[in-house]
Design a protein around this motif. Sequence first.
Motif, mmCIF file in Angstrom:
data_model
loop_
_atom_site.group_PDB
_atom_site.id
_atom_site.type_symbol
_atom_site.label_atom_id
_atom_site.label_comp_id
_atom_site.label_asym_id
_atom_site.label_seq_id
_atom_site.Cartn_x
_atom_site.Cartn_y
_atom_site.Cartn_z
ATOM 1 N N UNK A 6 0.875 -1.159 0.000
ATOM 2 C CA UNK A 6 0.000 0.000 0.000
ATOM 3 C C UNK A 6 0.914 1.211 0.000
ATOM 4 N N UNK A 7 1.364 1.591 -1.201
ATOM 5 C CA UNK A 7 2.410 2.592 -1.304
ATOM 6 C C UNK A 7 1.842 3.973 -1.555
ATOM 7 N N UNK A 8 0.712 4.023 -2.216
ATOM 8 C CA UNK A 8 0.124 5.305 -2.527
ATOM 9 C C UNK A 8 -1.372 5.090 -2.561
ATOM 10 N N UNK B 153 -9.004 -3.145 -0.252
ATOM 11 C CA UNK B 153 -8.593 -4.063 -1.308
ATOM 12 C C UNK B 153 -7.232 -4.665 -0.964
ATOM 13 N N UNK B 154 -6.307 -3.816 -0.479
ATOM 14 C CA UNK B 154 -4.942 -4.288 -0.203
ATOM 15 C C UNK B 154 -4.936 -5.395 0.849
ATOM 16 N N UNK B 155 -5.765 -5.265 1.885
ATOM 17 C CA UNK B 155 -5.736 -6.287 2.934
ATOM 18 C C UNK B 155 -6.538 -7.534 2.524
ATOM 19 N N UNK B 156 -7.414 -7.383 1.515
ATOM 20 C CA UNK B 156 -8.215 -8.527 1.092
ATOM 21 C C UNK B 156 -7.376 -9.568 0.354
ATOM 22 N N UNK C 178 2.871 -7.301 4.414
ATOM 23 C CA UNK C 178 2.153 -6.076 4.073
ATOM 24 C C UNK C 178 3.111 -4.895 4.201
ATOM 25 N N UNK C 179 3.264 -4.162 3.098
ATOM 26 C CA UNK C 179 4.145 -2.994 3.107
ATOM 27 C C UNK C 179 3.271 -1.743 3.041
ATOM 28 N N UNK C 180 3.458 -0.834 3.997
ATOM 29 C CA UNK C 180 2.571 0.324 4.064
ATOM 30 C C UNK C 180 3.391 1.606 4.132
ATOM 31 N N UNK D 95 5.795 -4.124 7.219
ATOM 32 C CA UNK D 95 6.764 -3.030 7.207
ATOM 33 C C UNK D 95 5.963 -1.743 7.059
ATOM 34 N N UNK D 96 6.195 -0.805 7.969
ATOM 35 C CA UNK D 96 5.394 0.402 8.021
ATOM 36 C C UNK D 96 6.322 1.614 8.003
ATOM 37 N N UNK D 97 6.194 2.436 6.972
ATOM 38 C CA UNK D 97 6.971 3.676 6.934
ATOM 39 C C UNK D 97 6.082 4.790 7.445
#
Lengths: 257, 245
Positions: free
Chosen positions: B92-94, B159-162, B168-170, B200-202
Motif C-alpha cells: 500500500x504505497x500510494x 482491497x490491499x488487505x483482502x 504487508x508494506x505500508x 513493514x510500516x513507513x
Amino acid sequence: MSWRGDYFYLFENLILKDFRIRYRNMSLGILWSLINPLVMMVVLTFVFRGVVGEQGNSRVPFPLFVLSGLVPYNFFTAAFMTGTTSIVDNAALVKRVPVPREVVPVAAVLSICVHMLIQIALLIAITLLFGMHVGAQWAWLPVMWVLYVAFVCGLALGASAINVYIRDTRYVVESFNLVLFWLVPIFYSFNIIQKKYQPLYNFNPVAAMVMAMRNILLENIPPAHSLVVNMVIAACVSLGIGILTFRRLKSHFFEHI
Amino acid sequence: MSCAIHFEHVTKAFPHHSGQMLLRDRLRLLLRPSSRNRFEALKDVSFDLATGESLGLIGPNGSGKSTLLNLATGLAQPDGGSIRVNGKVSALLELGAGFHPDLTGAENIRVNAALMGLTRRQVNQRFDEIVAFSGIREFINEPLRTYSSGMAVRLAFSVAVSVDPDILLIDEVFGVGDEAFYTQCVEKMHSFQRAGKTIVLASHNPLLITKFCQRGLWLDRGRVMASGPAQEVIDAYHGALTEAH
C-alpha cells in the motif's frame, strides 16, 4: 517480482476498464467506432470514383473495396499508437503495482481489439449488403486476425519499452502511421502496382492483411499462400523481437517514468 | 524463525533528471557521459526481518523509506547488494494507485484485486467483505471522482488487505482517514500480526511505530542510522532531533 495471478481475469478487467472509461462519457457510445471508417469510406469513394473519375475493377463495389482496406489499417494504427504510449500512460500502475509489465502493452492492444471487432462487424454487414455470400473461406478470418493481433502485440511490446527511454518514439510512430496509409493498398489495388515495387508490398504485413481480407470477402477465395506465410513470419518475428526488447529494458522502467 | 525480508548491502541510485528524456538528451548523454547526475537513495542498507515481525521505518522526507519499500515490492531493482523476499507481498504505497476516477468503487475493486493477483472466484467471494470493510457501501456504485480522499483511502486499504498477503508494506496512508477508520486499520493490522504476518510500516509518527512494531529502522539520506528494537531506534531518532535544535 513474483506475480501469481489469474491472467485471463486480469486482461478481462483491464479491457473492460478501458472500454468503460472511453465510452462512459460519450453520448453516442460505440457508434463512434463506426462513424470514422464510414466517413473515410464515403470520402475515399467520392474522391476516387467521383472527383478523379478513375475506372477500376468494376466487379467489386468500390466502397466495400476501400472499407476492407481501412479496417485492418485502422486497427494497426490505433493499436500500435496506444501500445507504444501504454507504459508511459500507465505510469501510476507501473510504479506502484507489482504486476508483470508485459501485461500493460498487451492489454492496450487487446482493448483496441474491441473496436476492431465492431469495425469487422460493420465490414461484414456491408459485405453482405453488397450481395456477397458467406463461404468456407471465411474460416480464415479468425486465423488471419489472430496472427495480425499477435504481430501488433510484438510491435507494441518493443515500442512501448523504447518509448520509456526515448519519448520521441511516439512521434516516430505517429509519422510512420501517416506514411503507411499510402503504402498500403487501401484505395488502390495491388494489381496496378508496378512490378519493381511489388516486393515492397510483399514484406508489409499490413498490406498482406488487407489483401488477405479482399481475397476472403470480395473474391470468395482463401487467402493466397504467400500472404498466410507472410503473416505467420511477421507474427513470430515481431513477437520474438518485441519480447526480447521488452525483457531487456523493463528492469529500469521504474527510474525512467 | 524463517526470514521474510532480507536486505544485504543494498544500494540504489536514481538519475537526477526525472527520467523524461527526448532523443537529444540521450545523444547528449551518449557524447558526454556524466556520473554526477545520480542521486543515491539508499547506501549500503542491510537488515533482516523474520516472519511475523513488524518493522517501522522512520526518517525525514527523502531519507529513502519509500525507495526501500519499492525495492522490497520488486517494483525497482537494486544497483548493488541483494534482496530476498519470501511470501506474497501486498503493498500500500500510494492511495489507490491503479484506481481510475471514472470507474465506480465496485469496478475499481475488481480491477485492483485482479492486478494484485486475485482470481475471479476469490474476488467474488471477498467482494462483500471488501465493501463492508471500506464502510462506503452506499457510494460503491458511484464514480470514484465523487469520493473524498478519505473514502478513496478506505477503499484502497480494504482491497490491499483482502489479498491476504504474507507481507504487508505500508507507506504513510493513515493520515487521510477519519478516527473510526484509523481504529479499524489498526485493528486489522493487529489481527495480521496475530496471524503471524510480516508488516513493514513507513511513518513519520513515532507513536504509531512504537505501538505496532517490535523492530525499528532509522534512515537518513539513504543510510541506516540505527536499527534494532523499535523503542530504542525512536529514542535515538528523537535524541538526534533535539540535539539538532
